[in-house]
Scaffold this active site. Structure first.
Site, PDB file in Angstrom:
ATOM      1  CG  ASP A   8      40.578  43.656  47.930  1.00  0.00           C
ATOM      2  OD1 ASP A   8      40.852  44.603  46.193  1.00  0.00           O
ATOM      3  OD2 ASP A   8      40.548  42.914  48.443  1.00  0.00           O
ATOM      4  CG  HIS A   9      41.358  46.826  50.279  1.00  0.00           C
ATOM      5  ND1 HIS A   9      40.908  46.694  50.884  1.00  0.00           N
ATOM      6  CD2 HIS A   9      42.920  45.781  50.820  1.00  0.00           C
ATOM      7  CE1 HIS A   9      40.714  45.336  51.519  1.00  0.00           C
ATOM      8  NE2 HIS A   9      42.261  45.518  51.454  1.00  0.00           N
ATOM      9  CB  CYS A  64      40.890  41.653  43.999  1.00  0.00           C
ATOM     10  SG  CYS A  64      40.916  39.932  44.350  1.00  0.00           S
ATOM     11  N   GLY A  65      43.402  42.208  44.739  1.00  0.00           N
ATOM     12  CA  GLY A  65      44.625  42.098  44.470  1.00  0.00           C
ATOM     13  C   GLY A  65      45.480  41.229  43.465  1.00  0.00           C
ATOM     14  CB  THR A  66      45.959  37.648  43.445  1.00  0.00           C
ATOM     15  OG1 THR A  66      44.651  37.232  44.102  1.00  0.00           O
ATOM     16  CG2 THR A  66      46.544  37.818  44.255  1.00  0.00           C
ATOM     17  N   GLY A  67      42.744  38.922  41.447  1.00  0.00           N
ATOM     18  CA  GLY A  67      42.148  38.929  41.242  1.00  0.00           C
ATOM     19  C   GLY A  67      41.311  37.437  41.280  1.00  0.00           C
ATOM     20  N   GLY A  69      40.449  35.727  44.507  1.00  0.00           N
ATOM     21  CA  GLY A  69      39.222  35.712  45.335  1.00  0.00           C
ATOM     22  C   GLY A  69      38.284  36.553  45.400  1.00  0.00           C
ATOM     23  CG  HIS A  97      35.798  28.728  23.568  1.00  0.00           C
ATOM     24  ND1 HIS A  97      37.158  28.017  23.556  1.00  0.00           N
ATOM     25  CD2 HIS A  97      35.660  29.249  22.354  1.00  0.00           C
ATOM     26  CE1 HIS A  97      37.689  27.453  22.727  1.00  0.00           C
ATOM     27  NE2 HIS A  97      37.431  28.275  21.504  1.00  0.00           N
ATOM     28  CG  ASN A  98      35.122  30.082  29.000  1.00  0.00           C
ATOM     29  OD1 ASN A  98      36.412  30.358  29.312  1.00  0.00           O
ATOM     30  ND2 ASN A  98      35.171  28.520  28.834  1.00  0.00           N
ATOM     31  NE  ARG A 108      46.936  44.262  47.160  1.00  0.00           N
ATOM     32  CZ  ARG A 108      46.988  43.961  48.177  1.00  0.00           C
ATOM     33  NH1 ARG A 108      46.483  42.603  48.768  1.00  0.00           N
ATOM     34  NH2 ARG A 108      46.444  44.555  49.143  1.00  0.00           N
ATOM     35  CG  HIS A 132      32.162  27.070  21.981  1.00  0.00           C
ATOM     36  ND1 HIS A 132      33.681  26.193  22.500  1.00  0.00           N
ATOM     37  CD2 HIS A 132      32.508  26.897  20.819  1.00  0.00           C
ATOM     38  CE1 HIS A 132      34.084  26.617  21.757  1.00  0.00           C
ATOM     39  NE2 HIS A 132      34.116  26.667  20.573  1.00  0.00           N
ATOM     40  NE  ARG A 135      32.387  21.369  24.656  1.00  0.00           N
ATOM     41  CZ  ARG A 135      33.222  21.902  24.019  1.00  0.00           C
ATOM     42  NH1 ARG A 135      34.102  22.351  23.251  1.00  0.00           N
ATOM     43  NH2 ARG A 135      33.070  20.283  22.715  1.00  0.00           N
TER      44      ARG A 135
HETATM   45  C1  RB5 Z   1      43.086  41.694  49.812  1.00  0.00           C
HETATM   46  O1  RB5 Z   1      44.741  42.165  51.010  1.00  0.00           O
HETATM   47  C2  RB5 Z   1      43.282  40.218  49.524  1.00  0.00           C
HETATM   48  O2  RB5 Z   1      43.658  39.482  49.950  1.00  0.00           O
HETATM   49  C3  RB5 Z   1      42.463  40.478  48.369  1.00  0.00           C
HETATM   50  O3  RB5 Z   1      42.702  41.220  46.967  1.00  0.00           O
HETATM   51  C4  RB5 Z   1      42.930  39.081  46.963  1.00  0.00           C
HETATM   52  O4  RB5 Z   1      43.785  39.690  46.702  1.00  0.00           O
HETATM   53  C5  RB5 Z   1      42.233  37.950  47.299  1.00  0.00           C
HETATM   54  O5  RB5 Z   1      42.056  37.710  46.312  1.00  0.00           O
END
Ligand code: RB5
Length: 144
Positions: A8-9, A64-67, A69, A97-98, A108, A132, A135
């Site tokens: 995503d962005h 994504c921002g955190t990976g 979502g 393993h997975n 981010r 593995h 599982r």
């Molecule tokens: C988008 O703003 C943000 O929510 C998305 O990139 C991500 O971090 C969600 O988990």
């Protein structure tokens, strides 16, 4: 290797840099977007996982921002084992393993160089099979 990437962005800059580096190293990279515009990460996860489940690639990378979502969304799709990687040991274990077929990163939360090391650790690893694999099969039994 054949690799599909998507973001995503929030993960766009990271995805672009990974695509550039992987291509430079001779890998065949498919990009499902985004292209810098604001998008909803479940849509990108859906599109990338369709490519992974289609069988034409070795694995997928989602950013994504955190990976978080985009990984949650990917793991809703049958056949997908998406692993959020935050260190090289976890990236290696995700394969050994997975047998993760998608790895996810936060644009981010993690620097490009660190992510690149994690991608290389994952790509250098082999699934260990045996207990593995049993599982991993039990994970997919939960889908049924
Ligand atoms: C988008 O703003 C943000 O929510 C998305 O990139 C991500 O971090 C969600 O988990």
């Amino acid at each position: 290797m054949k690799i599909v990437v998507g973001s995503d962005h929030g993960g766009f800059d990271l995805k672009e840099e990974l695509r550039r580096r992987l291509t430079e190293e001779g890998h065949e990279v498919t990009d499902v977007g985004c292209h810098g515009e604001r998008v909803d990460y479940p849509d990108i996860a859906r599109d990338l996982c369709a490519v992974v489940n289609g069988g034409g690639v070795d694995f997928g990378i989602l950013c994504c921002g955190t990976g978080i979502g985009i990984g949650i969304a990917a793991n809703k799709i049958h056949g997908i084992r998406a692993a959020l990687c935050t260190d090289c040991y976890s990236a290696r274990m995700a394969k050994e393993h997975n047998n993760a077929n998608v790895i996810t990163f936060g644009g981010r939360t993690a620097g490009v160089e660190h992510v690149w090391e994690m991608v290389k650790a994952y790509m250098a690893a082999e699934h260990l099979g045996g207990t593995h694999a049993v599982r991993v099969e039990k994970i997919h039994a939960l889908e049924r």
